[in-house]
Scaffold this active site. Structure first.
Site, PDB file in Angstrom:
ATOM      1  N   HIS A 207       0.794  -1.232   0.000  1.00  0.00           N
ATOM      2  CA  HIS A 207       0.000   0.000   0.000  1.00  0.00           C
ATOM      3  C   HIS A 207       0.831   1.288   0.000  1.00  0.00           C
ATOM      4  O   HIS A 207       0.266   2.372  -0.108  1.00  0.00           O
ATOM      5  CB  HIS A 207      -0.954   0.020   1.196  1.00  0.00           C
ATOM      6  CG  HIS A 207      -0.283   0.386   2.492  1.00  0.00           C
ATOM      7  ND1 HIS A 207       0.508  -0.489   3.190  1.00  0.00           N
ATOM      8  CD2 HIS A 207      -0.260   1.553   3.180  1.00  0.00           C
ATOM      9  CE1 HIS A 207       0.973   0.116   4.264  1.00  0.00           C
ATOM     10  NE2 HIS A 207       0.528   1.356   4.295  1.00  0.00           N
TER      11      HIS A 207
HETATM   12  C1  UD1 Z   1      -2.277   5.717   5.661  1.00  0.00           C
HETATM   13  C2  UD1 Z   1      -1.006   6.288   6.297  1.00  0.00           C
HETATM   14  C3  UD1 Z   1       0.061   5.209   6.317  1.00  0.00           C
HETATM   15  C4  UD1 Z   1      -0.437   3.915   6.937  1.00  0.00           C
HETATM   16  C5  UD1 Z   1      -1.723   3.493   6.243  1.00  0.00           C
HETATM   17  C6  UD1 Z   1      -2.291   2.236   6.863  1.00  0.00           C
HETATM   18  C7  UD1 Z   1      -0.554   8.694   5.924  1.00  0.00           C
HETATM   19  C8  UD1 Z   1       0.255   9.666   5.152  1.00  0.00           C
HETATM   20  N1  UD1 Z   1      -0.479   7.405   5.505  1.00  0.00           N
HETATM   21  O1  UD1 Z   1      -1.971   5.419   4.304  1.00  0.00           O
HETATM   22  O2  UD1 Z   1       1.158   5.671   7.084  1.00  0.00           O
HETATM   23  O3  UD1 Z   1       0.551   2.919   6.777  1.00  0.00           O
HETATM   24  O4  UD1 Z   1      -2.670   4.561   6.359  1.00  0.00           O
HETATM   25  O5  UD1 Z   1      -3.375   1.751   6.134  1.00  0.00           O
HETATM   26  O6  UD1 Z   1      -1.219   9.080   6.866  1.00  0.00           O
HETATM   27  N2  UD1 Z   1      -9.140   4.843   1.102  1.00  0.00           N
HETATM   28  C9  UD1 Z   1     -10.365   4.226   1.042  1.00  0.00           C
HETATM   29  N3  UD1 Z   1     -11.035   4.013   2.217  1.00  0.00           N
HETATM   30  C10 UD1 Z   1     -10.530   4.398   3.431  1.00  0.00           C
HETATM   31  C11 UD1 Z   1      -9.287   5.033   3.464  1.00  0.00           C
HETATM   32  C12 UD1 Z   1      -8.598   5.250   2.300  1.00  0.00           C
HETATM   33  O7  UD1 Z   1     -10.847   3.863  -0.014  1.00  0.00           O
HETATM   34  O8  UD1 Z   1     -11.186   4.142   4.445  1.00  0.00           O
HETATM   35  C13 UD1 Z   1      -8.380   5.034  -0.169  1.00  0.00           C
HETATM   36  C14 UD1 Z   1      -8.620   6.368  -0.830  1.00  0.00           C
HETATM   37  O9  UD1 Z   1      -8.495   6.160  -2.219  1.00  0.00           O
HETATM   38  C15 UD1 Z   1      -7.446   7.196  -0.326  1.00  0.00           C
HETATM   39  C16 UD1 Z   1      -6.345   6.154  -0.287  1.00  0.00           C
HETATM   40  O10 UD1 Z   1      -6.991   4.937   0.123  1.00  0.00           O
HETATM   41  O11 UD1 Z   1      -7.130   8.268  -1.152  1.00  0.00           O
HETATM   42  C17 UD1 Z   1      -5.234   6.478   0.682  1.00  0.00           C
HETATM   43  O12 UD1 Z   1      -5.729   6.699   1.993  1.00  0.00           O
HETATM   44  P1  UD1 Z   1      -4.883   7.582   3.040  1.00  0.00           P
HETATM   45  O13 UD1 Z   1      -5.541   7.560   4.364  1.00  0.00           O
HETATM   46  O14 UD1 Z   1      -4.610   8.910   2.436  1.00  0.00           O
HETATM   47  O15 UD1 Z   1      -3.496   6.851   3.100  1.00  0.00           O
HETATM   48  P2  UD1 Z   1      -3.131   5.299   3.245  1.00  0.00           P
HETATM   49  O16 UD1 Z   1      -2.503   4.865   1.977  1.00  0.00           O
HETATM   50  O17 UD1 Z   1      -4.273   4.512   3.786  1.00  0.00           O
END
Ligand code: UD1
Length: 367
Positions: A207
């Site tokens: 991820h």
């Molecule tokens: C975040 C953390 C990372 C951690 C990870 C664990 C930051 C910068 N990154 O990364 O350190 O290892 O969480 O999972 O804070 N999305 C969904 N549903 C959700 C959440 C996210 O579909 O409930 C998708 C969206 O497309 C979103 C993408 O995942 O844009 C990324 O989500 P985000 O919370 O920005 O970062 P993670 O990659 O989850």
């Protein structure tokens, strides 16, 4: 003592579970604020239900967005909450955007901040987590370090006076759930279709933006997983699913069988059922170490250097450049035989955290 825990992303909920349980056994008031960074049930609700965490007292509902948008939304939404609650401590966890936003918001209101999992460093400034953890450590009042190595990093940055070795709360929860799984207290995990838990398989997650966001790199890594001679159960994070769809990359190919992220007990059971782990997750590197499964980490470096030093974890930054035989041999290598010791503590870190916060006389650097 009134403590506000600020959490938002999946790994923070895992760390919150033992902390919430430790506070529940005291007179202290523990308030949980969920930023809403993670909102899918797979990444949030199942952790509250599955780990017996009380429902959040406040939900900020910020959702996804660019780093600036997400961090800024948490900052804006937290001000009135901290103003109203007036806690003795704000406790922030790990290294996500919710962590830095929580720390910054509290520090600007002159509230003492404690950082759980302080002092980890990858020294890779491309990682959003590295910005978040360095900045959080430098603005927090109390640095709760999980390892000796983390204490050394804090010392190198002039932060020794604020740092205390607390141990790693993930050991508390991981070993507790392992014991429950082994005692048959949890249903079998929902592994991807096509994975037979009775036969050898590898458990994989992916991820990190550095691995998912560049289409060529993502296609190459997926290709390397697909080429393996053993089935690969790929528990696909929504970010991976979104980027693969955007770039037209099929995840389900070759050895890969795709499934959804698992609740915590399901993940622990899946690691125990697997013959090894391939990941870029920090938490899973350590969980696999604690559960004694060899891990191959698709990154050039790790914060959890103890997993590598003990031989349980190997870093492979570019699996597609390795040659398929060497790659297959790496992920299916035998487990080391030497005793790895307990570099992450004895499973009582959450109690240590509560005691350290009770006894801390350092006060706020910023009051
Ligand atoms: C975040 C953390 C990372 C951690 C990870 C664990 C930051 C910068 N990154 O990364 O350190 O290892 O969480 O999972 O804070 N999305 C969904 N549903 C959700 C959440 C996210 O579909 O409930 C998708 C969206 O497309 C979103 C993408 O995942 O844009 C990324 O989500 P985000 O919370 O920005 O970062 P993670 O990659 O989850």
């Amino acid at each position: 003592m009134k403590v506000i825990s600020i959490v938002g992303a999946r790994p923070q909920l895992v760390k919150l579970a033992p902390i919430a349980a430790a506070f529940a056994g005291t007179e202290h008031e523990h308030v949980i604020v969920h930023t809403g960074q993670h909102y899918d049930a797979d990444l949030s609700d199942v952790f509250f239900e599955g780990l017996g965490i009380p429902d959040p007292d406040v939900h900020l509902g910020v959702g996804s967005g660019s780093h600036g948008t997400q961090t800024g939304a948490v900052l804006t939404a937290l001000d009135p909450v901290l103003e109203r609650e007036k806690p003795d401590w704000v406790l922030v966890y790990g290294d996500t955007n919710s962590t830095i936003a929580g720390a910054l918001s509290a520090v600007k209101m002159h509230l003492p901040v404690a950082h759980l999992e302080a002092g980890l460093r990858s020294f890779n400034r491309r990682m959003p987590e590295e910005h978040n953890r360095v900045l959080t450590d430098h603005c927090a009042d109390l640095l709760l370090a999980p390892t000796e190595e983390a204490m050394r990093h804090l010392g190198d940055e002039g932060l020794t006076e604020r740092a205390v070795l607390a141990g790693d709360v993930m050991v508390d929860i991981c070993l507790k759930i392992r014991d429950a799984v082994l005692a048959g207290e949890h249903a079998a995990p929902a592994l991807p279709e096509g994975i037979d838990p009775g036969r050898p398989f590898l458990l994989a997650t992916l991820h990190r933006p550095d691995n998912t966001d560049d289409p060529e790199r993502l296609a190459a890594i997926v290709g390397a997983l697909a080429s393996l001679p053993v089935p690969v159960a790929l528990l696909a994070h929504p970010r991976l699913v979104a980027r693969a769809a955007e770039h037209g990359i099929t995840l389900e190919q070759g050895a890969i069988k795709v499934g959804r992220p698992l609740p915590y007990a399901g993940l622990v059971a899946a690691v125990l059922a697997s013959s090894g782990v391939v990941t870029d997750s920090g938490g899973l590197q350590k969980e696999a170490f604690l559960l004694e499964r060899v891990t191959t980490t698709i990154r050039p470096e790790t914060e959890w250097v103890e997993t590598v030093a003990t031989g349980w974890n190997t870093l492979v930054p570019d699996p597609h450049l390795m040659g398929s035989e060497a790659w297959a041999a790496t992920v299916t290598r035998a487990a080391p035989t030497a005793d790895p010791g307990t570099p992450y503590g004895d499973g009582k870190a959450a109690q240590n955290v509560v005691r350290i916060m009770e006894e801390w006389k350092g006060g706020s650097q910023h009051a």
